[in-house]
Motif scaffolding. Structure first.
Motif, short mmCIF file in Angstrom:
data_model
loop_
_atom_site.label_atom_id
_atom_site.label_comp_id
_atom_site.label_asym_id
_atom_site.label_seq_id
_atom_site.Cartn_x
_atom_site.Cartn_y
_atom_site.Cartn_z
N ARG A 66 0.85 -1.19 0.00
CA ARG A 66 0.00 0.00 0.00
C ARG A 66 0.88 1.24 0.00
NH1 ARG A 66 -2.72 3.76 3.29
NH2 ARG A 66 -1.86 3.03 5.28
N LYS A 67 0.56 2.16 -0.88
CA LYS A 67 1.28 3.43 -0.94
C LYS A 67 0.30 4.55 -0.63
CE LYS A 67 4.58 6.00 -3.76
NZ LYS A 67 5.36 6.02 -5.02
N GLY A 68 0.67 5.40 0.31
CA GLY A 68 -0.22 6.49 0.69
C GLY A 68 0.12 7.02 2.06
N ALA A 69 -0.84 7.74 2.66
CA ALA A 69 -0.62 8.38 3.95
C ALA A 69 -0.77 7.39 5.09
CB ALA A 69 -1.61 9.53 4.12
N HIS A 70 0.10 7.54 6.08
CA HIS A 70 0.03 6.77 7.31
C HIS A 70 0.04 7.76 8.47
CE1 HIS A 70 1.32 3.71 4.49
NE2 HIS A 70 1.04 2.79 5.38
N ILE A 71 -0.65 7.44 9.53
CA ILE A 71 -0.78 8.34 10.68
C ILE A 71 0.25 7.97 11.74
CG2 ILE A 71 -2.32 9.25 12.46
CD1 ILE A 71 -4.66 8.51 10.67
N LEU A 72 1.06 8.93 12.14
CA LEU A 72 2.04 8.73 13.18
C LEU A 72 1.40 8.90 14.56
CD1 LEU A 72 5.10 10.63 11.64
CD2 LEU A 72 4.46 8.22 11.42
N PRO A 73 2.04 8.45 15.62
CA PRO A 73 1.44 8.54 16.96
C PRO A 73 1.06 9.95 17.39
CG PRO A 73 3.27 7.00 16.99
CD PRO A 73 3.28 7.64 15.64
N ASP A 74 1.75 10.99 16.87
CA ASP A 74 1.41 12.36 17.24
C ASP A 74 0.30 12.94 16.38
OD1 ASP A 74 2.66 12.79 14.81
OD2 ASP A 74 4.23 14.10 15.58
N GLY A 75 -0.29 12.10 15.52
CA GLY A 75 -1.40 12.54 14.67
C GLY A 75 -0.98 13.08 13.32
N LYS A 76 0.31 13.24 13.09
CA LYS A 76 0.79 13.75 11.82
C LYS A 76 0.73 12.67 10.75
CE LYS A 76 4.80 15.94 9.63
NZ LYS A 76 6.15 16.48 9.82
N ASN A 77 0.45 13.07 9.53
CA ASN A 77 0.46 12.13 8.40
C ASN A 77 1.83 12.14 7.72
OD1 ASN A 77 -2.18 11.40 8.78
ND2 ASN A 77 -2.98 12.58 7.07
N ILE A 78 2.24 10.95 7.29
CA ILE A 78 3.44 10.85 6.45
C ILE A 78 3.14 9.86 5.34
CG2 ILE A 78 4.51 9.00 7.83
CD1 ILE A 78 7.23 10.39 7.24
N ASN A 79 3.54 10.22 4.14
CA ASN A 79 3.35 9.30 3.02
C ASN A 79 4.43 8.22 3.06
OD1 ASN A 79 1.13 10.69 1.95
ND2 ASN A 79 2.47 12.10 0.85
N GLY A 80 4.10 7.07 2.51
CA GLY A 80 5.07 6.00 2.49
C GLY A 80 4.57 4.79 1.75
N TYR A 81 5.42 3.78 1.70
CA TYR A 81 5.14 2.55 0.97
C TYR A 81 5.27 1.39 1.94
CZ TYR A 81 5.52 -0.98 -2.76
OH TYR A 81 5.33 -2.06 -3.59
N PHE A 82 4.21 0.60 2.08
CA PHE A 82 4.17 -0.51 3.03
C PHE A 82 4.06 -1.82 2.27
CE2 PHE A 82 1.83 -3.54 5.69
CZ PHE A 82 2.61 -3.52 6.83
N ALA A 83 4.78 -2.85 2.75
CA ALA A 83 4.73 -4.16 2.13
C ALA A 83 4.81 -5.24 3.20
CB ALA A 83 5.87 -4.34 1.12
N VAL A 84 4.06 -6.32 2.99
CA VAL A 84 4.06 -7.46 3.90
C VAL A 84 3.71 -8.71 3.11
CG1 VAL A 84 1.63 -7.15 4.54
CG2 VAL A 84 3.19 -8.34 6.12
N ARG A 85 4.22 -9.84 3.51
CA ARG A 85 3.87 -11.09 2.84
C ARG A 85 2.37 -11.35 3.00
NH1 ARG A 85 7.92 -14.94 1.22
NH2 ARG A 85 6.14 -16.30 0.91
N ALA A 86 1.73 -11.78 1.94
CA ALA A 86 0.31 -12.07 1.99
C ALA A 86 0.00 -13.27 2.87
CB ALA A 86 -0.23 -12.30 0.57
N ASP A 87 0.97 -14.18 3.01
CA ASP A 87 0.73 -15.40 3.77
C ASP A 87 1.32 -15.33 5.18
OD1 ASP A 87 3.42 -15.51 3.21
OD2 ASP A 87 3.39 -17.51 2.31
N LEU A 88 1.74 -14.14 5.62
CA LEU A 88 2.34 -14.04 6.95
C LEU A 88 1.28 -14.33 8.02
CD1 LEU A 88 5.10 -13.30 8.21
CD2 LEU A 88 4.21 -10.99 8.54
N ALA A 89 1.52 -15.37 8.80
CA ALA A 89 0.51 -15.84 9.75
C ALA A 89 0.93 -15.64 11.20
CB ALA A 89 0.22 -17.32 9.50
N HIS A 90 2.04 -14.95 11.44
CA HIS A 90 2.50 -14.72 12.81
C HIS A 90 2.95 -13.27 12.94
CE1 HIS A 90 6.14 -15.68 10.47
NE2 HIS A 90 6.73 -14.80 11.25
N LYS A 91 3.03 -12.82 14.17
CA LYS A 91 3.51 -11.46 14.39
C LYS A 91 4.99 -11.38 14.02
CE LYS A 91 0.18 -10.06 17.94
NZ LYS A 91 -0.43 -9.04 17.07
N ALA A 92 5.37 -10.30 13.40
CA ALA A 92 6.73 -10.18 12.86
C ALA A 92 7.35 -8.85 13.24
CB ALA A 92 6.69 -10.33 11.34
#
Length: 292
Positions: A66-92
């Motif tokens: 997913r590419k787009g805005a993400h919300i930081l803990p202080d409420g500020k938005n930052i754009n970025g690119y997120f990637a994760v394995r589709a089959d990830l079944a455990h916390k990583a």
């Protein structure tokens, strides 16, 4: 030819890191190469090519991105690119990928996908978000990077760490990797983050003052290029200071290779053996420090 190539890379690095104008770059390269046409060819081989093929594909079915805005803990938005394995079944563990002075481009997104495929939650923030985001023109991106407030960028990076600790699927451990300008930022984030950061991997990043080493809590894996005298003049004292302070640090210098040897979009800089070895060490390091 080797001497010409080395001198050309030195000239180009002065252009990219000392913010010299392109007219000066072309004039110096033309003197070196013998003509303007030869200079343009030389510059094209050294510069990163946005048209270079990615190692992973943006539509890789093994991944969710997913590419787009993400919300930081202080409420500020930052754009970025997120990637994760589709089959990830455990916390990583999560890894923040910090871009070069070209901003968040296709190459950094490719690296983010590579890290995700290794079983981590991977996020590459765009630290030019406040300037309207990374422009398509890499020279414009470098100009914007040169004007950012560094303290504000470090604060944003700390916010990203806080976000990644609590993002869905995360195990609470966060690492970071960065390249060139991003490598320098990794070091400074490690100084500022304290125990919030578990692992940090700067690739050929200009290092902080050695006195700052005592503040680092994260495990550190440092990658340097043997021919990169500009960065190594700060990197060697930094590695020594971390070791003297009793920190968990590993430092490797890859002899005979240039600054940005990991960037496979640059024909003249990329060194496959060094890049492969550094990458293997990086992934093993993250697994050692971020897996539960």
């Amino acid at each position: 030819m080797s001497d010409l190539r080395d001198r050309a890379i030195q000239i180009y690095d002065a252009f990219t890191h000392e913010h010299r104008d392109r007219r000066t770059l072309l004039r110096q390269m033309a003197v070196l190469a013998g003509s303007v046409a030869a200079a343009e060819t030389l510059i094209a081989g050294i510069a990163a090519s946005p048209a270079a093929a990615a190692i992973t594909q943006p539509d890789d079915k093994r991944l969710k991105t997913r590419k787009g805005a993400h919300i930081l803990p202080d409420g500020k938005n930052i754009n970025g690119y997120f990637a994760v394995r589709a089959d990830l079944a455990h916390k990583a563990g999560a890894v923040m990928v910090i871009h070069e002075n070209r901003g968040l481009n296709a190459h950094i997104e490719d690296i983010t996908r590579r890290i995700a495929l290794e079983g981590f939650l991977a996020f590459a923030p765009d630290f030019l978000s406040d300037q309207g985001g990374t422009p398509a023109d890499e020279n414009a991106a470098r100009d914007l990077i040169a004007k950012v407030d560094y303290d504000s960028i470090v604060a944003e990076a700390l916010g990203v760490i806080g976000m990644l600790k609590r993002i869905g699927g995360a195990n609470g451990k966060v690492g970071t990797v960065g390249f060139c300008w991003g490598g320098g930022l990794v070091d400074r984030v490690a100084v500022a983050a304290g125990g919030a950061l578990a692992a940090a991997v700067p690739y050929y990043g200009p290092a902080p003052e050695p006195a700052e080493a005592v503040k680092v809590k994260a495990a550190m894996l440092l990658h340097y290029a043997g021919k990169d005298t500009r960065v190594n003049s700060t990197g060697a004292p930094w590695a020594a200071a971390l070791e003297a302070a009793g920190k968990d640090v590993q430092a490797y210098t890859y002899e005979g290779v240039d600054h940005a040897f990991n960037n496979d979009t640059s024909v003249e800089r990329y060194n496959a053996p060094a890049a492969t070895l550094a990458w293997q060490r990086t992934i093993a390091f993250f697994h050692a420090h971020l897996d539960t």
